[in-house]
Design a protein around this motif. Structure first.
Motif, PDB file in Angstrom:
ATOM      1  N   GLU A  25       7.534  -5.470  -9.393  1.00  0.00           N
ATOM      2  CA  GLU A  25       7.393  -4.092  -9.855  1.00  0.00           C
ATOM      3  C   GLU A  25       8.558  -3.244  -9.368  1.00  0.00           C
ATOM      4  O   GLU A  25       8.960  -3.327  -8.213  1.00  0.00           O
ATOM      5  CB  GLU A  25       6.075  -3.497  -9.345  1.00  0.00           C
ATOM      6  N   VAL A  31       6.332  -4.080  -4.018  1.00  0.00           N
ATOM      7  CA  VAL A  31       5.269  -4.719  -4.783  1.00  0.00           C
ATOM      8  C   VAL A  31       5.914  -5.811  -5.634  1.00  0.00           C
ATOM      9  O   VAL A  31       6.886  -5.538  -6.350  1.00  0.00           O
ATOM     10  CB  VAL A  31       4.535  -3.709  -5.680  1.00  0.00           C
ATOM     11  N   SER A  83      10.795   4.223  -4.173  1.00  0.00           N
ATOM     12  CA  SER A  83      10.816   3.477  -2.913  1.00  0.00           C
ATOM     13  C   SER A  83      12.137   3.682  -2.191  1.00  0.00           C
ATOM     14  O   SER A  83      13.170   3.997  -2.794  1.00  0.00           O
ATOM     15  CB  SER A  83      10.603   1.981  -3.169  1.00  0.00           C
ATOM     16  N   LYS A 136       0.823  -1.213   0.000  1.00  0.00           N
ATOM     17  CA  LYS A 136       0.000   0.000   0.000  1.00  0.00           C
ATOM     18  C   LYS A 136       0.856   1.262   0.000  1.00  0.00           C
ATOM     19  O   LYS A 136       0.504   2.270  -0.612  1.00  0.00           O
ATOM     20  CB  LYS A 136      -0.933   0.004   1.212  1.00  0.00           C
ATOM     21  N   ARG A 137       1.992   1.209   0.698  1.00  0.00           N
ATOM     22  CA  ARG A 137       2.865   2.382   0.771  1.00  0.00           C
ATOM     23  C   ARG A 137       3.802   2.468  -0.440  1.00  0.00           C
ATOM     24  O   ARG A 137       4.682   3.310  -0.495  1.00  0.00           O
ATOM     25  CB  ARG A 137       3.686   2.340   2.062  1.00  0.00           C
ATOM     26  N   ARG A 138       3.582   1.572  -1.410  1.00  0.00           N
ATOM     27  CA  ARG A 138       4.367   1.540  -2.630  1.00  0.00           C
ATOM     28  C   ARG A 138       5.857   1.381  -2.336  1.00  0.00           C
ATOM     29  O   ARG A 138       6.713   1.975  -2.985  1.00  0.00           O
ATOM     30  CB  ARG A 138       4.138   2.813  -3.462  1.00  0.00           C
ATOM     31  N   GLN A 139       6.161   0.559  -1.336  1.00  0.00           N
ATOM     32  CA  GLN A 139       7.549   0.296  -0.989  1.00  0.00           C
ATOM     33  C   GLN A 139       8.018  -1.050  -1.520  1.00  0.00           C
ATOM     34  O   GLN A 139       9.193  -1.226  -1.830  1.00  0.00           O
ATOM     35  CB  GLN A 139       7.729   0.344   0.537  1.00  0.00           C
ATOM     36  N   ILE A 197       9.807   0.205  -8.315  1.00  0.00           N
ATOM     37  CA  ILE A 197       9.290   1.481  -7.820  1.00  0.00           C
ATOM     38  C   ILE A 197      10.493   2.357  -7.486  1.00  0.00           C
ATOM     39  O   ILE A 197      11.097   2.234  -6.423  1.00  0.00           O
ATOM     40  CB  ILE A 197       8.398   1.274  -6.582  1.00  0.00           C
TER      41      ILE A 197
END
Length: 208
Positions: A71, A68, A76, A63-66, A73
């Motif tokens: 993926e 995934v 992050s 959820k915190r895009r840290q 990011i």
């Protein structure tokens, strides 16, 4: 040496030693971390609260895009850290650990400790602290630790350990994350090299 061979030799001097790209290191790091969290969740058969804890951790990271699965990011904390690490410490050995620790309070403060395993008796330890989305080196030193690459062996039953923080430890080899372990508070043995490592910055982790 003819002119062509001379040119090739001269050009090779400016070609950096092959280093894995940040993307592949980042993805392998996330993969082993998710595996460790999932493994801990599966093992918590006699504790519904522990199972829920690990489930919540995985969901929170996503959820915190840290973190995934599969993926990249680039915003992050891990990706930003790897980019900083490549610039700050370009000449790494093939074997190293990254230990992540977050001090929680009114303001959460993230630390990452990097243990560069030069050989069986000599390692270099670096400490980094996150500050406003950027990483800064806070210390570096030679250390002698009795390193055990099997991180699972560092994990003991909850409340029998001495760590005060939640910790993620990851072992890397040849530019790829090989294994990881997620430690809740009070789950690392006082005899673990991870405790010795952290005590180099946090004296409260020192053996009494």
């Amino acid at each position: 040496m003819n002119i062509i061979n001379l040119y090739c030799w001269f050009a090779s001097l400016f070609i950096p030693i092959h280093q894995p790209d940040i993307d592949s290191v980042y993805l392998s790091w996330n993969d082993v971390t998710l595996y460790a969290l999932n493994n801990r969740m599966i093992r918590a058969t006699d504790s519904p609260s522990d199972r829920q804890f690990y489930t919540d951790q995985m969901e929170s990271l996503a959820k915190r895009r840290q973190l995934v699965p599969g993926e990249i990011i680039k915003s992050s904390a891990r990706y930003v850290f790897l980019r900083h690490l490549k610039q700050d410490l370009p000449d790494f050995s093939e074997s190293f650990f990254i230990v992540e620790l977050e001090r929680r309070g009114e303001v959460n403060i993230s630390y990452k400790f990097v243990l560069d395993c030069i050989d069986t008796t000599h390692s270099l330890l670096y400490g980094f602290k996150e500050n406003n989305g950027k990483w800064e080196k806070i210390f570096s030193k030679d250390v002698k630790l009795h390193i055990n690459k099997d991180l699972n062996q560092q994990h003991i039953k909850r409340f029998q350990g001495i760590n005060r923080d939640e910790i993620i430890a990851t072992y890397f080899e040849k530019g790829k994350a090989v294994s990881a372990e997620y430690f809740r508070d009070r789950t690392i043995s006082g005899n673990s090299f991870l405790i010795e490592l952290i005590a180099n910055y946090f004296p409260s982790y020192s053996k009494k």
